[in-house]
Design an enzyme around this catalytic site. Sequence first.
Site, PDB file in Angstrom:
ATOM      1  N   ASN A 127      -6.839   3.511   3.802  1.00 32.41           N
ATOM      2  CA  ASN A 127      -7.345   3.115   2.653  1.00 32.41           C
ATOM      3  C   ASN A 127      -7.736   3.946   1.664  1.00 32.41           C
ATOM      4  O   ASN A 127      -8.583   4.217   1.144  1.00 32.41           O
ATOM      5  CB  ASN A 127      -8.798   2.409   3.234  1.00 32.41           C
ATOM      6  CG  ASN A 127      -8.707   1.339   4.136  1.00 32.41           C
ATOM      7  OD1 ASN A 127      -8.668   1.697   5.373  1.00 32.41           O
ATOM      8  ND2 ASN A 127      -8.466   0.051   3.741  1.00 32.41           N
ATOM      9  N   HIS A 134     -11.524  -2.419   3.650  1.00 38.39           N
ATOM     10  CA  HIS A 134     -11.637  -1.330   3.435  1.00 38.39           C
ATOM     11  C   HIS A 134     -11.995  -0.521   4.811  1.00 38.39           C
ATOM     12  O   HIS A 134     -11.516   0.633   5.042  1.00 38.39           O
ATOM     13  CB  HIS A 134     -12.677  -0.922   2.398  1.00 38.39           C
ATOM     14  CG  HIS A 134     -12.698   0.587   2.102  1.00 38.39           C
ATOM     15  ND1 HIS A 134     -11.761   0.881   1.362  1.00 38.39           N
ATOM     16  CD2 HIS A 134     -13.582   1.473   2.281  1.00 38.39           C
ATOM     17  CE1 HIS A 134     -12.074   2.358   1.078  1.00 38.39           C
ATOM     18  NE2 HIS A 134     -13.197   2.628   1.506  1.00 38.39           N
ATOM     19  N   SER A 146     -10.214   6.894   3.205  1.00 37.42           N
ATOM     20  CA  SER A 146     -10.860   6.975   1.748  1.00 37.42           C
ATOM     21  C   SER A 146     -11.171   8.334   1.060  1.00 37.42           C
ATOM     22  O   SER A 146     -10.186   8.805   0.625  1.00 37.42           O
ATOM     23  CB  SER A 146     -12.093   6.098   1.866  1.00 37.42           C
ATOM     24  OG  SER A 146     -12.667   5.575   0.591  1.00 37.42           O
TER      25      SER A 146
END
Length: 270
Positions: A121, A242, A97
């Site tokens: 992700n 996620h 992320s």
Amino acid sequence: MMSTTLQLSEPTRSVALRDCGQGPALVLLHGVGMQSAAWGPQIEDLSRTHRVIAPDLPGHGGSAPLPADSELPDFVAWLRDVLRALDLGPVSLAGHSMGALIAAGFAVSHPALTTRVALLNGVFCRDPAARAAVQSRAAEIAAGRCDLDTPLARWFGDSPTDIDARDRVAGWLKSVDPAGYATAYAAFARGDATYAGRLAEIACPFLAITGDGDPNSTPEMSQAMALRVRRGRAVTITGHRHMVNLTAPDLVTAELRNWLATPTPEEYPS
């Protein structure tokens, strides 16, 4: 997996990190609101063959924050300072992320120091609606309004594995320093296109992983990134969202092991 403290050149800038195992260096960067413990399954497995270094991002866990106006390149520079302080040469670099944005930026900015790069992700060139939504959340976090239930509901399903991971992630989100979280999230919200136009410069093995149920770090984003890299590869993990490294740890670790075994540019056939 005890955390240790690393002192950077400035007296007030300390970094908490986990440093386990021996072998080629592998650096793991967590997402915004998390901490290095979020890489627990991968640290346990990959430290059998690699020296695995997982720092807490600035303003997270035990690491000192960056200034409130910091942008994604400031986080990339912070990572360079960390690797310099550890006296590391080229490393394999994986990020999740926000960590994926930092990892991609580092690979572009410091190719000689990047042996491989993997993005879990990762976001890439959000559309206008997605950009507006994430920037609105950044403004709410900066104003001290932090809704944890909405992202947790988006990130996790109802399986026992998801519920267990959700509880751990909720604990990390609740413990994060609000100011450090706000700074990192603002950089995350504005950083999805910062290095996007330079991904084609990456020559080392490149891996992009996401879950087919992740609405913000979509399979289409992973595929688009991989297509821009000469030897890029995209993997979509079915039935996950996620936090794939926690909800599908064995699958993610296996993909990372394959990536770590991929020949580097120096080893490519001519």
